[in-house]
Every structure is written in structure tokens, then in C-alpha cells.
Design an enzyme around this catalytic site. Structure first.
Site, mmCIF file in Angstrom:
data_model
loop_
_atom_site.group_PDB
_atom_site.id
_atom_site.type_symbol
_atom_site.label_atom_id
_atom_site.label_comp_id
_atom_site.label_asym_id
_atom_site.label_seq_id
_atom_site.Cartn_x
_atom_site.Cartn_y
_atom_site.Cartn_z
ATOM 1 N N THR A 83 19.408 -15.669 -49.501
ATOM 2 C CA THR A 83 19.605 -14.142 -49.963
ATOM 3 C C THR A 83 21.107 -13.915 -49.125
ATOM 4 O O THR A 83 21.456 -14.312 -48.052
ATOM 5 C CB THR A 83 18.488 -13.718 -49.434
ATOM 6 O OG1 THR A 83 18.709 -12.385 -49.202
ATOM 7 C CG2 THR A 83 18.127 -13.868 -47.770
ATOM 8 N N ASP A 84 21.551 -12.749 -49.536
ATOM 9 C CA ASP A 84 22.742 -12.071 -49.088
ATOM 10 C C ASP A 84 22.314 -11.487 -47.842
ATOM 11 O O ASP A 84 23.064 -11.040 -46.941
ATOM 12 C CB ASP A 84 23.243 -11.178 -49.872
ATOM 13 C CG ASP A 84 22.522 -9.942 -50.435
ATOM 14 O OD1 ASP A 84 21.378 -10.004 -49.964
ATOM 15 O OD2 ASP A 84 23.072 -9.005 -51.258
ATOM 16 N N GLU A 85 20.905 -11.243 -47.448
ATOM 17 C CA GLU A 85 20.590 -10.503 -46.203
ATOM 18 C C GLU A 85 20.808 -11.267 -44.926
ATOM 19 O O GLU A 85 21.099 -10.810 -43.889
ATOM 20 C CB GLU A 85 19.119 -10.063 -46.426
ATOM 21 C CG GLU A 85 18.516 -9.137 -47.495
ATOM 22 C CD GLU A 85 17.399 -8.541 -47.351
ATOM 23 O OE1 GLU A 85 16.931 -8.456 -46.193
ATOM 24 O OE2 GLU A 85 16.917 -7.813 -48.349
ATOM 25 N N TYR A 95 12.523 -10.967 -41.817
ATOM 26 C CA TYR A 95 12.830 -11.635 -42.892
ATOM 27 C C TYR A 95 13.944 -12.317 -43.114
ATOM 28 O O TYR A 95 14.064 -13.492 -43.227
ATOM 29 C CB TYR A 95 12.491 -10.710 -44.321
ATOM 30 C CG TYR A 95 13.185 -11.248 -45.525
ATOM 31 C CD1 TYR A 95 12.598 -12.555 -46.123
ATOM 32 C CD2 TYR A 95 14.355 -10.883 -46.007
ATOM 33 C CE1 TYR A 95 13.049 -12.910 -47.160
ATOM 34 C CE2 TYR A 95 14.728 -11.332 -47.224
ATOM 35 C CZ TYR A 95 14.123 -12.507 -47.807
ATOM 36 O OH TYR A 95 14.725 -13.069 -48.965
ATOM 37 N N LYS A 153 15.359 -16.405 -42.915
ATOM 38 C CA LYS A 153 15.991 -17.084 -44.175
ATOM 39 C C LYS A 153 17.175 -17.468 -43.438
ATOM 40 O O LYS A 153 17.748 -18.780 -43.868
ATOM 41 C CB LYS A 153 16.285 -15.845 -45.118
ATOM 42 C CG LYS A 153 15.192 -15.673 -46.060
ATOM 43 C CD LYS A 153 14.435 -16.683 -46.929
ATOM 44 C CE LYS A 153 15.255 -17.278 -47.930
ATOM 45 N NZ LYS A 153 14.470 -18.123 -48.937
HETATM 46 P P1 NAD Z 1 8.361 -13.883 -54.427
HETATM 47 O O1 NAD Z 1 7.695 -13.438 -53.011
HETATM 48 O O2 NAD Z 1 8.101 -13.148 -55.284
HETATM 49 O O3 NAD Z 1 7.797 -15.299 -54.423
HETATM 50 C C1 NAD Z 1 7.485 -16.250 -53.473
HETATM 51 C C2 NAD Z 1 6.750 -17.178 -53.911
HETATM 52 O O4 NAD Z 1 6.454 -18.474 -53.176
HETATM 53 C C3 NAD Z 1 5.494 -16.876 -54.147
HETATM 54 O O5 NAD Z 1 5.017 -17.648 -55.613
HETATM 55 C C4 NAD Z 1 4.461 -17.367 -53.201
HETATM 56 O O6 NAD Z 1 3.272 -17.749 -53.503
HETATM 57 C C5 NAD Z 1 5.098 -18.654 -52.787
HETATM 58 N N1 NAD Z 1 5.129 -19.094 -51.347
HETATM 59 C C6 NAD Z 1 4.992 -18.407 -50.244
HETATM 60 N N2 NAD Z 1 4.648 -19.134 -49.197
HETATM 61 C C7 NAD Z 1 4.540 -20.560 -49.851
HETATM 62 C C8 NAD Z 1 4.414 -21.573 -48.924
HETATM 63 N N3 NAD Z 1 4.215 -21.855 -47.562
HETATM 64 N N4 NAD Z 1 4.253 -22.853 -49.632
HETATM 65 C C9 NAD Z 1 4.565 -22.751 -51.218
HETATM 66 N N5 NAD Z 1 4.652 -21.456 -51.793
HETATM 67 C C10 NAD Z 1 4.849 -20.535 -51.063
HETATM 68 O O7 NAD Z 1 9.940 -14.282 -53.913
HETATM 69 P P2 NAD Z 1 11.146 -14.118 -54.928
HETATM 70 O O8 NAD Z 1 11.473 -12.567 -54.939
HETATM 71 O O9 NAD Z 1 10.712 -14.679 -56.315
HETATM 72 O O10 NAD Z 1 12.130 -14.742 -54.251
HETATM 73 C C11 NAD Z 1 12.309 -16.228 -54.158
HETATM 74 C C12 NAD Z 1 13.259 -16.891 -53.351
HETATM 75 O O11 NAD Z 1 14.610 -16.246 -53.609
HETATM 76 C C13 NAD Z 1 13.027 -16.489 -51.768
HETATM 77 O O12 NAD Z 1 13.459 -17.578 -50.993
HETATM 78 C C14 NAD Z 1 13.741 -15.513 -51.436
HETATM 79 O O13 NAD Z 1 14.221 -15.385 -50.252
HETATM 80 C C15 NAD Z 1 14.997 -15.545 -52.287
HETATM 81 N N6 NAD Z 1 15.778 -14.313 -52.941
HETATM 82 C C16 NAD Z 1 15.090 -13.367 -53.321
HETATM 83 C C17 NAD Z 1 15.936 -12.310 -53.827
HETATM 84 C C18 NAD Z 1 15.037 -11.008 -54.562
HETATM 85 O O14 NAD Z 1 15.862 -9.977 -54.716
HETATM 86 N N7 NAD Z 1 13.869 -11.096 -54.816
HETATM 87 C C19 NAD Z 1 17.130 -12.427 -53.812
HETATM 88 C C20 NAD Z 1 17.861 -13.422 -53.110
HETATM 89 C C21 NAD Z 1 17.041 -14.490 -52.550
HETATM 90 O O1 DAU Z 2 19.310 -8.654 -50.784
HETATM 91 C C1 DAU Z 2 18.394 -9.723 -51.307
HETATM 92 C C2 DAU Z 2 16.986 -9.406 -51.017
HETATM 93 O O2 DAU Z 2 16.605 -8.283 -51.702
HETATM 94 C C3 DAU Z 2 16.034 -10.360 -50.922
HETATM 95 O O3 DAU Z 2 16.320 -11.413 -50.118
HETATM 96 C C4 DAU Z 2 14.272 -10.026 -50.643
HETATM 97 O O4 DAU Z 2 13.765 -11.107 -50.717
HETATM 98 C C5 DAU Z 2 14.185 -8.711 -51.644
HETATM 99 O O5 DAU Z 2 12.810 -8.290 -51.547
HETATM 100 C C6 DAU Z 2 15.093 -7.585 -51.579
HETATM 101 O O6 DAU Z 2 15.108 -7.057 -50.237
HETATM 102 P P1 DAU Z 2 15.202 -5.552 -50.157
HETATM 103 O O7 DAU Z 2 14.594 -5.118 -49.088
HETATM 104 O O8 DAU Z 2 16.618 -5.181 -50.465
HETATM 105 O O9 DAU Z 2 14.454 -5.015 -51.514
HETATM 106 P P2 DAU Z 2 13.117 -3.842 -51.764
HETATM 107 O O10 DAU Z 2 13.013 -3.834 -53.154
HETATM 108 O O11 DAU Z 2 12.238 -4.031 -50.662
HETATM 109 O O12 DAU Z 2 14.141 -2.708 -51.157
HETATM 110 C C7 DAU Z 2 15.253 -2.215 -52.014
HETATM 111 C C8 DAU Z 2 15.919 -1.120 -51.405
HETATM 112 O O13 DAU Z 2 14.953 0.082 -51.678
HETATM 113 C C9 DAU Z 2 15.809 -0.995 -49.929
HETATM 114 O O14 DAU Z 2 17.030 -0.441 -49.165
HETATM 115 C C10 DAU Z 2 14.416 -0.286 -49.414
HETATM 116 C C11 DAU Z 2 14.451 0.804 -50.475
HETATM 117 N N1 DAU Z 2 13.029 1.224 -50.784
HETATM 118 C C12 DAU Z 2 12.227 0.145 -51.033
HETATM 119 C C13 DAU Z 2 10.813 0.307 -51.434
HETATM 120 C C14 DAU Z 2 9.992 -0.740 -51.682
HETATM 121 C C15 DAU Z 2 12.882 2.416 -50.766
HETATM 122 O O15 DAU Z 2 13.555 3.372 -50.539
HETATM 123 N N2 DAU Z 2 11.501 2.682 -51.123
HETATM 124 C C16 DAU Z 2 10.382 1.861 -51.350
HETATM 125 O O16 DAU Z 2 9.243 2.078 -51.692
#
Ligand code: NAD
Ligand code: DAU
Length: 351
Positions: free
Chosen positions: A132-134, A158, A162
Site C-alpha cells: 500500500t501507499d500508506e 495497519y 504493512k
Molecule cells: P480485504 O480486507 O478486503 O481482504 C483481505 C482478504 O485476506 C480477506 O479475504 C481475508 O479473509 C483474507 N485474510 C486475512 N487474514 C488472512 C490470513 N491470515 N490468511 C489468509 N487470508 C487472510 O483487503 P483488500 O482491500 O482486498 O486488500 C488486499 C491487499 O491489498 C492487502 O494486502 C492490502 O494491504 C492491499 N491494498 C489494499 C488497498 C485498498 O484500497 N483496499 C490499496 C493498496 C493495497
Molecule cells: O491508501 C491505500 C489504503 O486505502 C489501503 O492500504 C487500505 O487497505 C484501504 O483500506 C484504504 O485505507 P484508507 O484508510 O484510506 O481507506 P478508508 O476507506 O477507510 O478511508 C478513506 C478516507 O475516508 C480516509 O481519509 C478516512 C475517511 N473516512 C472513512 C470512513 C470509513 C471517513 O471520512 N468516514 C468513514 O466512515
């Protein structure tokens, strides 16, 4: 054959669905099926011999080693993680366990398998770690976007977990020669996104007549990428990425949260107007800010474009419209993920 971990979650499931829509190479999908893992997302693959879903933990070395020995994948793509920043604030333990200890265990299982492969398969093998970019921390308003050489400065449990996993992956390459690739992507959105993250939460709450909770002043900036573009980037890096390299993935779509919420509301006004004809934005409520809330993320994805020719296909306008329409078309998917565990979370977070 490839092994995907976390392939029942939001991005992993989109990846598996797209992969099998494009080609026939089979997928073993290892997923613990936590609250975020949803086999229903993969329902269209039921009875499809190219896909096998195995419920299990990436930290279960015996299981992972057995899967590797049995199926002999040419690549492992690691999506499995605890992914929700707010949950990591309430309870960091699971994040340390899965994202750090789990990744360590997975790397060790994969190393054991890879080191015993015949030379040609060993050379062709890849371990792609999805990050992730985080991990880069937070940007000030006028800072340049994150590049692959930006400092690693994670601010939440988190992102720290990562970042630790990224470091482990790097070390397994430098120390043991494991052929790894790492992608650091910005915020994804699209179909099958669990409705505790910003965009799906806003859609689902708006339609249910509930408040739209905006943290703090709503001026935090995220860089949004349509999930299928993230999946195409991962396929491209897997295919042609240089070993040991990091590739940033992003859509050049920096938006303030409030702008995102207004866009979602305007689309719903158009596609599913409220019965009382009032705008959905009337449901916006400002709530207490997230502790340690990162102010701005922005990804510089030029390396991926320059070296591997990848570009996103979707603009934010086209992607967000598709996404809102998808949620309108799939009320049953939303209803099914809104389990008791989901309701408990919403109660705890927004009480
Ligand atoms: P998600 O939370 O929707 O899905 C995570 C999946 O991993 C789930 O299906 C969960 O059951 C599985 N999981 C959790 N713990 C596990 C374990 N110990 N063993 C096997 N499976 C397990 O997450 P996502 O949004 O699909 O993100 C997927 C990946 O991409 C993550 O590594 C996250 O850090 C990264 N990522 C997410 C975003 C985003 O915006 N969602 C952006 C950049 C990177
Ligand atoms: O940047 C990549 C990341 O993006 C991934 O690594 C994470 O897995 C993914 O969950 C996401 O993280 P964020 O914290 O950016 O996503 P989230 O959707 O939780 O929140 C997006 C923005 O919106 C953040 O600034 C918090 C804000 N927010 C979120 C929720 C759930 C609100 O203002 N209200 C809300 O109820």
C-alpha cells in the site's frame, strides 16, 4: 498454476475473477475467510475446475507447504492481510499477526518450496507482495507524490504492519535470493468492496437513509484507482517486473474525501433519487476524526508506466459511475455481507 492468498477479499477476488476471465491458468486461492473474505464474491466460479478455494491461514506453514508441494505453482501473489485502518486502531493485534507474522511464515514456506525447485522453474518463479501507499506516511499539501524511494514512515498500526511485511519481503530477496516483486498501490474502489470502507459505506448508508459519516473536516486527500486497474498492474508486474523491485501503482486521481462523498451523492441523486426528492448530501454528518489520520496520499506511478508500459484504463468519472451502478445492481451481495459481525463493527465505530 498460481497461488493467490486473500483471494476472497475485495482486491484478491477481483484479481481472481479477472485472471480467469482472461486466461485458463488455474488458481489456488488460500483465504482465511475473516469478516472481509466472502466466498459469495467468487460464486460465478463454482464448479469451475480452474479455481480452488482453500480456507486457511497464510501463517499455517504445514498447510501452505502442502499446497505448494501439491499444486506446484509458478507464482504466489500475496493479497492476504488485515486491511482496515480503523480496525487496526481498535485492535492492532490481528494486524501484527497476519500482516507481519503471517507474511514471515508465508515467506518461509515459499522459500522452502522454491529452493527445492529444478533450476528452470526456480528461475521462473515469482513471489508478488501486494502492499500500500500508506507505508510512505502522510504528505503535506504541496509535497511531490510518493515515489518508490520515498521514506517509509507509516503512521497507523495497519500501515506499520504493512511496512514491516514489505521489509521482510525485501530481506528474503536480498538474503536468500527469493524472486520477489512488491507493488505499493493507492486507494482502490470498485465492485465487491466491503461496506466499511469510505466509498461503499457512503453508497450503502445513503440508500438506507442513514448518516454519511465524514471524519474531521473531510479535506483529507486520497489517490483513487479503480480496482480492475490495480489488477491489471499486478498482472503486468508479475509478467515483466524486475526482481526485487518496488512498483508504485496509482491512478493520478487525488480527491478530498468530501468531494468523493459529494460525487457519490450526486450519482445516486441521478440514478436512484430519494423518495422525497431531496439530495443525498443532506445525510452528510461530520464525526470525530480518525486518530493519527494521514492528511494526504498521492502516488507517482511513472516507474510502472516507463518500465512496463502500464496505465490505468478507467478515469475516476467512469470508474465511480460503474461502482455506484454495481452497488445498485447487487443489493443481495450487500445484504449478505451485512452480517452480525458487520453490525457490531458499525455500532462500535460510529456510536
Ligand atoms: P480485504 O480486507 O478486503 O481482504 C483481505 C482478504 O485476506 C480477506 O479475504 C481475508 O479473509 C483474507 N485474510 C486475512 N487474514 C488472512 C490470513 N491470515 N490468511 C489468509 N487470508 C487472510 O483487503 P483488500 O482491500 O482486498 O486488500 C488486499 C491487499 O491489498 C492487502 O494486502 C492490502 O494491504 C492491499 N491494498 C489494499 C488497498 C485498498 O484500497 N483496499 C490499496 C493498496 C493495497
Ligand atoms: O491508501 C491505500 C489504503 O486505502 C489501503 O492500504 C487500505 O487497505 C484501504 O483500506 C484504504 O485505507 P484508507 O484508510 O484510506 O481507506 P478508508 O476507506 O477507510 O478511508 C478513506 C478516507 O475516508 C480516509 O481519509 C478516512 C475517511 N473516512 C472513512 C470512513 C470509513 C471517513 O471520512 N468516514 C468513514 O466512515
Amino acid at each position: 498454476m498460481i497461488l493467490v492468498t486473500g483471494g476472497a477479499g475485495f482486491i484478491g477476488a477481483n484479481f481472481v475473477l479477472d485472471w480467469l476471465a482472461i486466461q485458463d491458468e488455474p488458481v489456488i486461492n488460500l483465504d482465511k475467510l475473516t469478516y472481509a473474505g466472502n466466498p459469495e464474491t467468487l460464486q460465478s466460479l463454482q464448479g469451475d475446475a480452474r479455481h480452488t478455494l482453500v480456507q486457511g491461514d497464510i501463517g499455517n506453514a504445514a498447510l501452505v507447504s502442502k499446497l505448494l508441494a501439491t499444486h506446484q505453482p509458478r507464482a504466489v501473489i500475496n493479497f492476504a492481510a488485515e486491511s482496515h485502518v480503523d480496525r487496526s486502531i481498535h485492535g492492532p493485534g490481528e494486524f501484527i499477526q497476519t500482516n507481519i507474522v503471517g507474511t514471515f511464515s508465508l515467506l518461509e514456506s515459499v522459500r522452502g518450496y522454491w529452493s527445492a525447485l529444478p533450476a528452470d522453474q526456480k528461475a521462473a518463479f515469482r513471489f508478488l507482495h501486494v502492499s500500500t501507499d500508506e507505508v510512505y506516511g502522510s504528505l503535506a499539501k504541496d509535497d511531490p507524490a510518493f515515489t518508490e524511494s520515498s521514506h517509509i514512515e507509516p503512521n497507523s498500526p495497519y500501515s506499520a504492519s504493512k511496512a514491516a511485511s514489505d521489509h521482510l519481503v525485501r530481506a528474503w530477496h536480498h538474503t536468500y535470493g527469493l524472486p520477489v516483486l512488491t507493488t505499493n498501490c493507492s486507494n482502490n474502489y470498485g465492485p465487491y468492496h466491503f461496506p466499511e470502507k469510505l466509498i461503499p459505506l457512503m453508497i450503502v448508508n445513503a440508500l438506507a437513509g442513514k448518516n454519511l459519516p465524514v471524519y474531521g473536516d473531510g479535506q483529507q486527500i486520497r489517490d483513487w484507482l479503480y480496482v480492475k486497474d490495480h489488477c491489471s498492474a499486478i498482472r503486468r508486474v508479475l509478467e515483466a517486473g524486475r526482481l526485487g523491485e518496488i512498483y508504485n501503482v496509482g491512478g493520478w486521481n487525488e480527491k478530498a474525501n468530501l468531494e468523493i462523498v459529494h460525487t457519490v451523492c450526486a450519482l445516486l441523486d441521478e440514478l436512484r433519487p430519494r423518495a422525497d426528492a431531496k439530495p443525498y448530501k443532506d445525510q452528510i454528518t461530520y464525526v470525530t476524526d480518525r486518530p493519527g489520520h494521514d492528511r494526504r496520499y498521492a502516488i507517482d506511478a511513472r516507474k510502472l508506466e516507463r518500465e512496463l508500459g502500464w496505465k490505468p484504463a478507467e478515469t475516476f468519472d467512469s470508474g465511480i459511475r460503474k461502482t455506484v451502478q454495481w452497488y445498485l445492481d447487487h443489493p443481495e451481495w450487500v445484504a449478505h455481507v451485512q452480517s452480525g459481525a458487520y453490525r457490531d463493527w458499525v455500532q462500535k465505530q460510529y456510536a
